[in-house]
Design an enzyme around this catalytic site. Structure first.
Site, PDB file in Angstrom:
ATOM      1  N   HIS A 247       0.906  -1.270  -0.143  1.00 54.51           N
ATOM      2  CA  HIS A 247      -0.073   0.180  -0.024  1.00 54.51           C
ATOM      3  C   HIS A 247       0.948   1.092   0.073  1.00 54.51           C
ATOM      4  O   HIS A 247       2.177   1.082   0.216  1.00 54.51           O
ATOM      5  CB  HIS A 247      -0.838  -0.026   1.440  1.00 54.51           C
ATOM      6  CG  HIS A 247      -2.113  -1.008   1.057  1.00 54.51           C
ATOM      7  ND1 HIS A 247      -2.847  -1.216   1.940  1.00 54.51           N
ATOM      8  CD2 HIS A 247      -2.388  -2.018   0.216  1.00 54.51           C
ATOM      9  CE1 HIS A 247      -3.602  -2.174   1.853  1.00 54.51           C
ATOM     10  NE2 HIS A 247      -3.285  -2.803   0.563  1.00 54.51           N
TER      11      HIS A 247
ATOM     12  N   GLU B 248       1.258   3.776   1.935  1.00 54.03           N
ATOM     13  CA  GLU B 248       2.225   4.218   3.087  1.00 54.03           C
ATOM     14  C   GLU B 248       3.257   3.272   3.344  1.00 54.03           C
ATOM     15  O   GLU B 248       4.369   3.970   3.780  1.00 54.03           O
ATOM     16  CB  GLU B 248       1.088   3.784   4.376  1.00 54.03           C
ATOM     17  CG  GLU B 248       0.007   4.722   4.347  1.00 54.03           C
ATOM     18  CD  GLU B 248      -1.158   4.063   3.891  1.00 54.03           C
ATOM     19  OE1 GLU B 248      -2.253   4.113   4.401  1.00 54.03           O
ATOM     20  OE2 GLU B 248      -1.051   3.168   3.000  1.00 54.03           O
TER      21      GLU B 248
ATOM     22  N   CYS C  84      -1.381  -0.942   7.386  1.00 55.50           N
ATOM     23  CA  CYS C  84      -0.432   0.020   7.254  1.00 55.50           C
ATOM     24  C   CYS C  84      -0.319   0.810   8.861  1.00 55.50           C
ATOM     25  O   CYS C  84       0.610   1.181   8.969  1.00 55.50           O
ATOM     26  CB  CYS C  84      -0.980   1.094   6.265  1.00 55.50           C
ATOM     27  SG  CYS C  84      -0.990   0.344   4.601  1.00 55.50           S
TER      28      CYS C  84
ATOM     29  N   THR D 298     -21.557   2.405 -34.310  1.00 53.39           N
ATOM     30  CA  THR D 298     -20.234   2.667 -34.450  1.00 53.39           C
ATOM     31  C   THR D 298     -19.494   1.411 -34.807  1.00 53.39           C
ATOM     32  O   THR D 298     -18.513   1.255 -35.395  1.00 53.39           O
ATOM     33  CB  THR D 298     -19.795   2.923 -32.920  1.00 53.39           C
ATOM     34  OG1 THR D 298     -20.435   4.100 -32.430  1.00 53.39           O
ATOM     35  CG2 THR D 298     -18.124   2.984 -32.957  1.00 53.39           C
TER      36      THR D 298
ATOM     37  N   ASP E  43     -17.630   1.767 -38.148  1.00 56.34           N
ATOM     38  CA  ASP E  43     -15.991   2.042 -37.990  1.00 56.34           C
ATOM     39  C   ASP E  43     -15.151   0.898 -38.069  1.00 56.34           C
ATOM     40  O   ASP E  43     -13.955   0.665 -38.340  1.00 56.34           O
ATOM     41  CB  ASP E  43     -15.660   2.659 -36.570  1.00 56.34           C
ATOM     42  CG  ASP E  43     -16.248   4.172 -36.521  1.00 56.34           C
ATOM     43  OD1 ASP E  43     -16.728   4.661 -37.578  1.00 56.34           O
ATOM     44  OD2 ASP E  43     -16.139   4.769 -35.395  1.00 56.34           O
TER      45      ASP E  43
ATOM     46  N   SER F 187     -28.895  -4.358 -31.007  1.00 56.58           N
ATOM     47  CA  SER F 187     -30.142  -5.260 -31.449  1.00 56.58           C
ATOM     48  C   SER F 187     -29.996  -5.938 -32.550  1.00 56.58           C
ATOM     49  O   SER F 187     -30.725  -6.832 -33.044  1.00 56.58           O
ATOM     50  CB  SER F 187     -31.465  -4.581 -31.177  1.00 56.58           C
ATOM     51  OG  SER F 187     -31.611  -3.648 -32.271  1.00 56.58           O
TER      52      SER F 187
ATOM     53  N   LEU G 100     -25.655   5.472 -27.452  1.00 60.87           N
ATOM     54  CA  LEU G 100     -25.376   4.523 -26.532  1.00 60.87           C
ATOM     55  C   LEU G 100     -24.716   5.323 -25.149  1.00 60.87           C
ATOM     56  O   LEU G 100     -25.023   5.134 -24.093  1.00 60.87           O
ATOM     57  CB  LEU G 100     -24.161   3.743 -27.037  1.00 60.87           C
ATOM     58  CG  LEU G 100     -23.636   2.857 -25.926  1.00 60.87           C
ATOM     59  CD1 LEU G 100     -24.798   1.897 -25.607  1.00 60.87           C
ATOM     60  CD2 LEU G 100     -22.806   1.926 -26.406  1.00 60.87           C
ATOM     61  N   ALA G 101     -24.086   6.498 -25.350  1.00 63.72           N
ATOM     62  CA  ALA G 101     -23.341   7.558 -24.343  1.00 63.72           C
ATOM     63  C   ALA G 101     -24.877   7.946 -23.283  1.00 63.72           C
ATOM     64  O   ALA G 101     -24.778   8.087 -22.319  1.00 63.72           O
ATOM     65  CB  ALA G 101     -22.787   8.612 -25.087  1.00 63.72           C
TER      66      ALA G 101
END
Length: 377
Positions: free
Chosen positions: A57, A59, A94, A205, A209, A234, A313-314
């Site tokens: 970790h 620390e 820690c 997309t 693309d 779909s 989609l976003a």
């Protein structure tokens, strides 16, 4: 709050700890990103961050750095972005190391939301160490936004990447695979890809693309595994051999689709070639994305995803409350075509009072573009 005074020449100790913590993002999942610095008077004398899952970790890394420099931690102050852990996990607590090394004071950014690891502040205080909590707390909590999602839900942490012109367009009306942003932004996107477990696109997309959905940085760490490619649609492809994704790495490709499409001949052909097809229930015209993300997390061990579009989609991600972070590149270009696809689309008849609101947590130039990082308010 800490009494450290910032100077124009260098960041405060906690600000530096935050910078260090970000270096571990992606590599430490499902652990949180944590950074730590050791301070002697007005000087940072040692640094550390959680570098990889299962490793030391922050620390303890900081204390190792101190020893390598001949620095004795006894009587010094440590700034750490997250409450030191107080349990035996893959490494000892820690808190134990800080007590044994004689650290006199610990300044904590924010408390640990994990009840298993929490209690470090109380343990340090009981051992006579002075503890202060809340230095740059909001920034430190932003560091663990992904960890909070993993702690409080069954979902992956989802980053939405978007590159758009000044008028919010992500492609021309013809939807040709043309770059919107500059080369520097393109490189930053691949840096993002290097630290996620899955890259997600929509059917439009995928068809327009024909993406490979891989990280193409020239230098990648040993043992790097390319993220899964996920297509949410779909409409499944008729011929898997025609597409880069299903032709070159079918075993790392997943289609999330409707129940009907998942039972089709197209789905059978995909499965025969090694591609996974997952049915997702949902309302007419939509899919329940959260179920697919849960399956990514629990079936495949994915913790972080990168949604690369398109605009509909976003919008589904943010509309379903699944847009945990947005990385948005603004290109100083204007397309001016109302028929071109927009960065976020699909809602109708909404007013400004019905916007989905985000806050900017980072903003800086990216070549000729501006790179914004945002989180939900």
């Amino acid at each position: 709050m800490c009494s450290w005074k910032a100077t124009s020449a260098s960041p405060t100790p906690m600000a530096r700890a935050i910078e260090l913590a970000r270096l571990g993002r992606g590599a430490v999942a499902p652990n949180p990103c944590v950074g730590a610095v050791l301070v002697d008077g007005d000087r940072i004398v040692a640094e550390g961050w959680h570098m990889r899952y299962g490793g030391l970790h922050a620390e303890r890394e900081c204390l190792v750095d101190a020893r390598s420099k001949g620095v004795t931690p006894r009587g010094l102050t440590m700034f750490v972005t997250l409450e030191p852990c107080n349990h035996h996990g893959k490494t000892p607590p820690c808190t134990q190391a800080l007590i044994e090394e004689g650290v006199a004071r610990v300044v904590v950014g924010t408390r640990d939301p994990n009840p298993v690891a929490a209690g470090g502040i109380e343990r340090l205080t009981a051992a006579g160490i002075e503890v202060e909590v809340g230095a740059l707390e909001s920034e430190c909590r932003d560091l663990i936004a992904d960890f909070l999602v993993w702690q409080n839900s069954h979902s992956t942490f989802n980053i939405i990447k978007m590159a758009a012109t000044l008028d919010g367009k992500i492609a021309s009306r013809l939807r040709r695979p043309e770059p919107v942003s500059c080369a520097e932004s393109f490189a930053r996107v691949h840096a993002l890809r290097s630290r996620v477990d899955a890259i997600i696109v929509g059917g439009s997309t995928f068809r327009a693309d024909d993406p490979s959905l891989t990280c193409r940085l020239t230098t990648l760490p040993d043992g790097f595994v390319q993220p899964y490619g996920v297509v949410i649609t779909s409409r499944l492809p008729d011929d898997p051999a025609r597409h880069v994704l299903t032709r070159t790495r079918p075993e790392r490709t997943i289609f999330m689709t409707t129940d009907t499409s998942a039972r089709s001949q197209e789905a059978d052909r995909l499965r025969e070639g090694g591609t996974s097809v997952w049915p997702l229930p949902g309302p007419p015209g939509g899919l329940n994305l959260s179920l697919g993300l849960e399956r990514l997390r629990y079936d495949l061990g994915c913790h972080t995803t990168l949604c690369e579009g398109g605009g509909q989609l976003a919008m589904q991600f943010v509309g379903q409350g699944l847009g945990d972070e947005i990385v948005h590149f603004v290109a100083p270009r204007i397309l001016g075509d109302e028929g071109a696809p927009s960065a976020y689309s699909g809602r109708q008849g909404v007013t400004m009072a019905q916007t989905l609101n985000y806050r900017i947590i980072d903003m800086h130039p990216s070549g000729s573009d501006i790179m914004l990082t945002l989180r939900p308010r």
